[in-house]
Each structure stands twice: as C-alpha cells, then as structure tokens.
Design a protein around this motif. Structure first.
Motif, short mmCIF file in Angstrom:
data_model
loop_
_atom_site.label_atom_id
_atom_site.label_comp_id
_atom_site.label_asym_id
_atom_site.label_seq_id
_atom_site.Cartn_x
_atom_site.Cartn_y
_atom_site.Cartn_z
N THR A 125 30.46 4.44 110.63
CA THR A 125 31.04 3.67 109.51
C THR A 125 30.57 4.19 108.15
OG1 THR A 125 29.30 2.04 109.94
CG2 THR A 125 31.51 1.56 110.77
N PHE A 126 29.62 5.12 108.14
CA PHE A 126 29.16 5.75 106.89
C PHE A 126 28.98 7.22 107.21
CE2 PHE A 126 25.80 7.49 104.28
CZ PHE A 126 25.77 6.79 103.08
N ILE A 127 29.69 8.07 106.47
CA ILE A 127 29.61 9.51 106.74
C ILE A 127 29.40 10.23 105.40
CG2 ILE A 127 30.84 11.52 107.68
CD1 ILE A 127 32.50 9.53 109.37
N ALA A 128 28.31 11.01 105.34
CA ALA A 128 27.98 11.68 104.08
C ALA A 128 27.44 13.07 104.38
CB ALA A 128 26.96 10.86 103.30
N ARG A 129 27.46 13.91 103.32
CA ARG A 129 26.84 15.23 103.46
C ARG A 129 25.97 15.49 102.23
NH1 ARG A 129 30.96 19.59 103.50
NH2 ARG A 129 30.94 19.79 105.77
N GLY A 130 24.75 16.00 102.47
CA GLY A 130 23.86 16.36 101.38
C GLY A 130 23.39 17.79 101.55
N TYR A 131 22.59 18.23 100.59
CA TYR A 131 22.09 19.60 100.59
C TYR A 131 20.56 19.55 100.45
CZ TYR A 131 21.48 24.44 98.94
OH TYR A 131 21.08 25.74 98.78
N ALA A 132 19.87 20.30 101.29
CA ALA A 132 18.41 20.19 101.37
C ALA A 132 17.69 20.52 100.06
CB ALA A 132 17.90 21.10 102.48
N TYR A 133 18.28 21.42 99.26
CA TYR A 133 17.60 21.79 98.01
C TYR A 133 17.99 20.89 96.83
CZ TYR A 133 16.17 26.03 100.48
OH TYR A 133 15.64 26.91 101.38
N ASP A 134 18.95 20.01 97.05
CA ASP A 134 19.30 19.03 96.01
C ASP A 134 18.57 17.73 96.37
OD1 ASP A 134 20.48 17.28 94.21
OD2 ASP A 134 22.35 17.13 95.33
N VAL A 135 17.28 17.71 96.10
CA VAL A 135 16.45 16.61 96.60
C VAL A 135 16.87 15.26 95.99
CG1 VAL A 135 14.07 15.74 96.76
CG2 VAL A 135 14.54 18.16 97.09
N LYS A 136 17.20 15.27 94.68
CA LYS A 136 17.57 13.99 94.04
C LYS A 136 18.88 13.45 94.62
CE LYS A 136 15.16 14.15 89.69
NZ LYS A 136 15.22 14.48 88.28
N GLY A 137 19.86 14.33 94.77
CA GLY A 137 21.14 13.89 95.32
C GLY A 137 20.98 13.41 96.76
N LEU A 138 20.16 14.13 97.50
CA LEU A 138 19.92 13.78 98.91
C LEU A 138 19.21 12.43 99.02
CD1 LEU A 138 20.25 14.82 101.76
CD2 LEU A 138 18.11 16.07 101.51
N LYS A 139 18.26 12.22 98.13
CA LYS A 139 17.53 10.93 98.12
C LYS A 139 18.50 9.77 97.94
CE LYS A 139 16.21 9.49 94.30
NZ LYS A 139 15.71 9.37 92.94
N GLU A 140 19.46 9.94 97.03
CA GLU A 140 20.41 8.85 96.79
C GLU A 140 21.28 8.61 98.02
OE1 GLU A 140 20.27 6.79 94.34
OE2 GLU A 140 18.67 7.93 93.38
N LEU A 141 21.66 9.67 98.71
CA LEU A 141 22.47 9.51 99.93
C LEU A 141 21.65 8.84 101.03
CD1 LEU A 141 24.40 12.92 99.98
CD2 LEU A 141 25.37 10.65 99.53
N ILE A 142 20.37 9.19 101.12
CA ILE A 142 19.51 8.56 102.14
C ILE A 142 19.36 7.06 101.84
CG2 ILE A 142 17.15 8.45 103.05
CD1 ILE A 142 17.00 11.50 102.69
N LYS A 143 19.17 6.74 100.57
CA LYS A 143 19.05 5.32 100.21
C LYS A 143 20.34 4.57 100.57
CE LYS A 143 17.33 4.51 96.02
NZ LYS A 143 17.10 4.82 94.57
N ALA A 144 21.48 5.19 100.24
CA ALA A 144 22.76 4.53 100.54
C ALA A 144 22.94 4.38 102.05
CB ALA A 144 23.90 5.34 99.94
N GLY A 145 22.51 5.38 102.82
CA GLY A 145 22.64 5.32 104.28
C GLY A 145 21.75 4.24 104.87
N ILE A 146 20.54 4.10 104.34
CA ILE A 146 19.63 3.06 104.85
C ILE A 146 20.18 1.68 104.51
CG2 ILE A 146 17.34 2.02 104.50
CD1 ILE A 146 16.20 4.86 104.26
N GLU A 147 20.77 1.55 103.32
CA GLU A 147 21.25 0.23 102.89
C GLU A 147 22.60 -0.13 103.51
OE1 GLU A 147 19.17 -1.04 98.91
OE2 GLU A 147 20.64 0.54 98.55
N HIS A 148 23.29 0.87 104.05
CA HIS A 148 24.59 0.60 104.68
C HIS A 148 24.40 -0.31 105.89
CE1 HIS A 148 28.58 1.22 106.30
NE2 HIS A 148 28.05 1.60 107.45
N LYS A 149 25.29 -1.29 106.04
CA LYS A 149 25.20 -2.18 107.22
C LYS A 149 26.02 -1.53 108.34
CE LYS A 149 27.46 -6.12 107.58
NZ LYS A 149 28.09 -6.72 108.73
N GLY A 150 25.30 -0.91 109.29
CA GLY A 150 25.98 -0.23 110.39
C GLY A 150 25.41 1.16 110.56
N LEU A 151 26.06 1.95 111.39
CA LEU A 151 25.55 3.29 111.72
C LEU A 151 25.95 4.30 110.65
CD1 LEU A 151 24.10 5.15 113.70
CD2 LEU A 151 26.24 5.38 114.95
#
Ligand code: SF4
Length: 297
Positions: A166-192
C-alpha cells in the motif's frame, strides 16, 4: 521517556562495509529517521535477512534479529502481529528479498501488516563475491561476472504493486536526507510500506556506480506526480493513476525517478484480524498498554 540524542540510536559496534558502500547512507538515514520520529528504542525492532545489508541491526542501539536468508518478512510480520505496539522495520538486499525470499515478498503484500520493508538494491550478491542478483539486467556484465547476465531483471516496484503493497517508494543511498524522509513516511504509513533503495556497491558493481546514477536521478515531485490513492476513487481515475505508476516504475536508463510512487489507504492485516477474530483485540490490544501474550486463553 528521557530525551534521546541521535547518537543514542547508534550501536558501539562500527560498520565493516567496504569503503564507499551505499549501505552507510541507508544506515545513517534510518538512524536519523528513528531519531526524528522520537521512536523509543525499547519499542522498536529492526529485522534483517542475510547479506551485506543484513548487518544493519548490529549497528543500531535497539532491538533486532538477524534472521535467515530470504526469511526476514515472515519474522518481522510475526513480531508485529504478536506486539502491534512495536515499530517494525525489515531490511534486506535484492538477492535476499527478490531471490530466495520472493515468495515471502509477494505473500506479505497480500496481508498489509503495518511495517516498513527497506530493500537495499545493489544488483549483486555482495557478501559472496558479486554474483548476479535478481535486479541485474539481461546482458549486463559487472566486473565480478565472467559472462554477461543471461537472465532478465525483476522490477521491484512493479512486483510490490502487483502483490498489494500500500506504500511504494524509491530512494537513493547517497541522498541521505531524501532517504530519511521516505523512511519516516514509510514508518508512519498505516500498512505495509516498501522502500526500494538504489544502493551502489563499489566493490562488485562497476556498472551502476554513483557517477552513473548522479546525472540520471530526479524526484517524482518535480513533475507534479501525485502518489496518493484515496479510498473510493472513480474507476477511470484509478485506472489513470495505475497507468501513470506503471510508466514511472518502468522508467530506467537516461532518467530514473525517486520518491513516493504509490500510497493507498486500506485496512491492515491487524484490523482485519480484529474484525473476524474476536479474541485478537483482547489478546493483542490495538490501543492501550501492551499485555502479555495469553497462549492458554
Ligand atoms: Fe557494500 Fe558491496 Fe562491499 Fe557488500 S560487497 S559491503 S554491498 S560495497
């Protein structure tokens, strides 16, 4: 809870990945995300499979289990169902999750248990000297392969979509700030939530290096892409959104998108259990204090 610092999420053990490995960026982004979300380390657990990325829980100062090859999702889902109050993050490489673990990857999508799965994609089996992983393209030859890859690549975003994430995203390992925001959004998402991370492996993958990625990556939001899929969309609107998702998920080569591709609101597995298994809410309360597991009741 005492006010925690970023350093409190870091274990004393130092990572032993190769110099320049993309795993360092993912680890930093994960630590920063947990810190910024003020996650209690005593109520957070990170699970891993086998591979270079699977060392991640060793470098975090919170609960974690280094499980078996391809088996991270069954263990992570089990932990979440046994204790719905736990923040659960599962991590693993492309070989772990889309090779031996592909069946679990698909089955997890059918359930929608509330957790985040981060896939570190370097296209090779780095821990065992760089054999072709399931995301390496047909005919591609890294320096660790004697011949070009005779197999086609799996597209992780399309497979996640087909499986029901229900949540699908892609990040880049060297874009730490962008990746951090995607990780936060993924953790806060209700579902997988599924987060595909492009993770250069400078030791074995000399094709898709940071120099290769740098001029190609762009953010989906730059194009006004809208990943949100509210409930009750008219079928023709949903169809258009699905077509747009597919177009972006297939884009690979001169331009490669990163960001949030898909976010739908659907009942979680926990909520569905509560609906048809009256004993579930009593044994595993969705709200309120955690109670011990009553295996006799
Ligand atoms: Fe990272 Fe590749 Fe080294 Fe593994 S082999 S630690 S993925 S650079």
């Amino acid at each position: 809870m005492v006010e925690l610092k970023l350093a409190d999420y870091k274990a004393e053990k130092q990572p032993d990945w190769c110099p320049g490995c993309g795993d360092y960026g993912i680890l930093s982004a994960l630590q920063m995300a947990l810190f910024e979300l003020k996650k209690d380390p005593t109520k957070t657990a990170v699970f891993s499979g086998i591979g270079c990325s699977a060392k991640t829980p060793h470098y975090l100062n919170l609960y974690g289990v280094h499980t078996l090859h391809g088996r991270v999702l069954p263990v992570a889902q089990g932990a979440k169902l046994a204790n719905p109050h736990l923040t659960v993050v599962a991590v693993g490489g492309d070989g772990d999750g889309l090779g031996i673990g592909a069946g679990h990857f698909v089955a997890a999508g059918r359930r929608n248990v509330d957790l985040l799965y981060i896939l570190y994609d370097n296209e090779v089996y780095g821990l065992t000297k760089g054999q072709a992983g399931p995301t390496l393209g047909l005919g591609e030859k890294t320096k660790s392969l004697p011949k070009p890859n005779p197999q086609g690549r799996i597209n992780p975003l399309l497979l996640a979509f087909a499986s029901g994430y229900t949540f699908i995203a892609r990040g880049y390992a060297y874009d730490v700030k962008g990746l951090k925001e995607l990780i936060k959004a993924g953790i806060e998402h209700k579902g997988l939530a599924f987060l595909h991370v492009l993770q250069p492996c400078p030791t074995y993958n000399d094709l898709h290096t940071k120099e290769w990625f740098a001029p190609r990556l762009y953010r989906l939001e730059e194009e006004g892409y809208d990943p949100h899929v509210p409930e009750g969309l008219p079928p023709e609107v949903l169809e258009k959104k699905m077509a747009r998702f597919q177009e972006k998920a297939l884009e690979w080569g001169e331009r490669i998108p990163v960001g949030l591709f898909w976010k739908a609101e659907l009942p979680t597995f926990e909520e569905r259990l509560q609906a048809f298994l009256p004993r579930y809410p009593g044994v595993y309360p969705a709200q309120g204090p955690t109670e011990p597991l009553d295996l006799e009741g």
